[in-house]
Design an enzyme around this catalytic site. Structure first.
Site, PDB file in Angstrom:
ATOM      1  CE1 TYR A  29      14.107  31.273   4.057  1.00  0.00           C
ATOM      2  CE2 TYR A  29      14.203  28.897   3.702  1.00  0.00           C
ATOM      3  CZ  TYR A  29      13.989  30.180   3.221  1.00  0.00           C
ATOM      4  OH  TYR A  29      13.657  30.365   1.910  1.00  0.00           O
ATOM      5  NE  ARG A  37      -5.723   0.596  12.429  1.00  0.00           N
ATOM      6  CZ  ARG A  37      -4.571   0.422  11.798  1.00  0.00           C
ATOM      7  NH1 ARG A  37      -3.661   1.377  11.811  1.00  0.00           N
ATOM      8  NH2 ARG A  37      -4.296  -0.707  11.165  1.00  0.00           N
ATOM      9  CG  MET A  51      10.320  23.648  -1.113  1.00  0.00           C
ATOM     10  SD  MET A  51       9.405  24.801  -2.148  1.00  0.00           S
ATOM     11  CE  MET A  51       8.233  25.463  -1.009  1.00  0.00           C
ATOM     12  CE  LYS A  99      -0.569  -0.226   4.989  1.00  0.00           C
ATOM     13  NZ  LYS A  99      -1.376   0.135   6.121  1.00  0.00           N
TER      14      LYS A  99
HETATM   15  C1  LIG Z   1      -3.887  -4.670   8.153  1.00  0.00           C
HETATM   16  C2  LIG Z   1      -2.424  -4.532   7.951  1.00  0.00           C
HETATM   17  N1  LIG Z   1      -1.681  -5.621   7.823  1.00  0.00           N
HETATM   18  C3  LIG Z   1      -0.337  -5.544   7.636  1.00  0.00           C
HETATM   19  C4  LIG Z   1       0.303  -4.335   7.613  1.00  0.00           C
HETATM   20  C5  LIG Z   1       1.803  -4.283   7.445  1.00  0.00           C
HETATM   21  O1  LIG Z   1       2.392  -3.753   8.595  1.00  0.00           O
HETATM   22  P1  LIG Z   1       3.978  -3.588   8.728  1.00  0.00           P
HETATM   23  O2  LIG Z   1       4.380  -2.614   7.679  1.00  0.00           O
HETATM   24  O3  LIG Z   1       4.173  -3.055  10.090  1.00  0.00           O
HETATM   25  O4  LIG Z   1       4.548  -4.936   8.493  1.00  0.00           O
HETATM   26  C6  LIG Z   1      -0.436  -3.171   7.766  1.00  0.00           C
HETATM   27  C7  LIG Z   1       0.233  -1.862   7.782  1.00  0.00           C
HETATM   28  O5  LIG Z   1      -0.101  -0.920   8.401  1.00  0.00           O
HETATM   29  C8  LIG Z   1      -1.845  -3.269   7.938  1.00  0.00           C
HETATM   30  O6  LIG Z   1      -2.600  -2.177   8.082  1.00  0.00           O
END
Ligand SMILES: Cc1ncc(COP(=O)(O)O)c(C=O)c1O
Length: 356
Positions: free
Chosen positions: A248, A123, A303, A22
């Site tokens: 800065y 969560r 920047m 992701k």
């Molecule tokens: C549901 C879920 N599984 C796995 C992972 C992977 O986590 P990590 O990058 O800590 O291994 C994440 C990352 O946030 C996640 O949200």
């Protein structure tokens, strides 16, 4: 990435792997991750658009949407792209039931739903008391259902809920229900692999060679390799007299004469603006990066530039190579200095940074 994935397999030989890609593969680029992680069993990500990129690159295997559907229409796109989905909320259950009525119940067999249990992270997911009922609803609609939870504290030893507590609750709740299981993130794979078993693990950060705890010392001996090196070069040199300041706000003032290198990388590239004076930066030695050494940030991050003290490196000139993090300087050390974690730095790499 290939090496780090092999390391996951060494630690969890019985499990299949959802490689978590992701956020544009934690900033590394989905296409690059696809190349490096060919040996995975599946890719887990957030957006349908990223799933589409993987399919366009020719990935035929499983894809898991880690937060599942955001709208009812997503069900059809997910089916078209042959994605599996996490289910964490009753809205998604309703959408999945309705969509299957509208399409055909045979379509449901093509999608595995990862039903998420809230075992203490608080969560996403269904609390254990609600979990079994949702499981039966999805099963009745014709979907294959797998069981999933996420650890809150796999990188801590003394926090509640512990990994043990979450695993125990998970096991009790799914007792007697069919379906595969998915639990471990990177921290659980690295530090709890003896006690947590599951059909599918979900490593993210360790595939990119950074620390789940945010501390480099925790992975120093874990045999991971950094996947990303952020590099730039010196574009100017300044000689400061005692009493002068740089940048800065004139944040960094010197008591003695020093040499400052201006490096072409700033917060518009993703370098953390809040990095304080003293943050490490790797500067190439006379024969290149391999014989370089750590220099220290001196002055506010701008920047497009940072300024570092190179008084002890007389060979440094315009054009000298610099590594902000990566092969020679662990991203976690920079993150620790800047009061954040490697995840944030990796994900924040800006589009204008050239990827080679
Ligand atoms: C549901 C879920 N599984 C796995 C992972 C992977 O986590 P990590 O990058 O800590 O291994 C994440 C990352 O946030 C996640 O949200």
């Amino acid at each position: 990435m290939r090496h780090n994935l092999a390391r996951v397999r060494e630690l969890m030989p019985q499990s299949k792997v959802w490689a978590v890609v992701k956020a544009n593969a934690y900033g590394h680029g989905i296409a690059k991750a696809f190349e490096g992680l060919q040996d995975t069993d599946g890719f887990a990500l957030l957006d349908l658009s990223e799933a589409k990129v993987l399919r366009e690159h020719g990935w035929q295997g499983p894809i898991l949407l880690l937060e599942g559907l955001f709208t009812q229409a997503d069900v059809f796109d997910a089916l078209d792209l042959r994605c599996d989905c996490v289910v964490h909320d009753l809205h998604q259950v309703d959408w999945l039931e309705t969509a299957i009525e509208a399409k055909s119940s045979s379509a449901a067999h093509e999608m595995t739903l990862y039903l998420k249990m809230n075992t203490g992270m608080n969560r996403l997911g269904f609390v254990p008391e609600a979990y079994r009922e949702v499981y039966h609803r999805l099963h009745a609609a014709g979907y294959q259902v797998a069981h999933m939870t996420h650890f809150a504290n796999a990188d801590y030893v003394d926090r509640s809920p512990s990994v043990d507590e979450q695993v125990e609750l998970f096991k009790q709740t799914i007792d007697g229900l069919s379906g595969q299981t998915s639990l471990s993130n990177s921290a659980a794979i690295l530090w709890h692999h003896h006690i947590v078993t599951c059909d599918w693990v979900r490593p993210g950060i360790m595939l990119y060679g950074a620390s789940p705890s945010g501390k480099f010392e925790d992975i120093e001996h874990a045999k991971l390799l950094p996947a990303m090196s952020l590099r730039s070069q010196v574009i100017a040199i300044q000689h400061l007299e005692a009493g002068e300041a740089v940048g800065y706000g004139s944040r960094y003032k010197t008591d003695v004469p020093i040499r400052i290198a201006v490096v072409a990388c700033g917060y518009a590239d993703g370098y953390p603006r809040h990095a304080p004076d003293g943050t490490p930066v790797w500067v190439a030695g006379a024969s290149g990066l391999a014989d370089g050494q750590i220099c220290r940030m001196a002055g506010q991050v701008s920047m497009d530039m940072i300024t570092i003290d190179i008084t002890d490196m007389p060979h440094v000139e315009v054009g000298t190579e610099v590594e902000l993090w990566g092969q020679y300087l662990p991203v976690d050390l920079v993150a620790q200095s800047a009061g954040t974690i490697g995840y944030e730095l990796l994900c924040a790499i800006a589009p204008r940074v050239q990827r080679v």
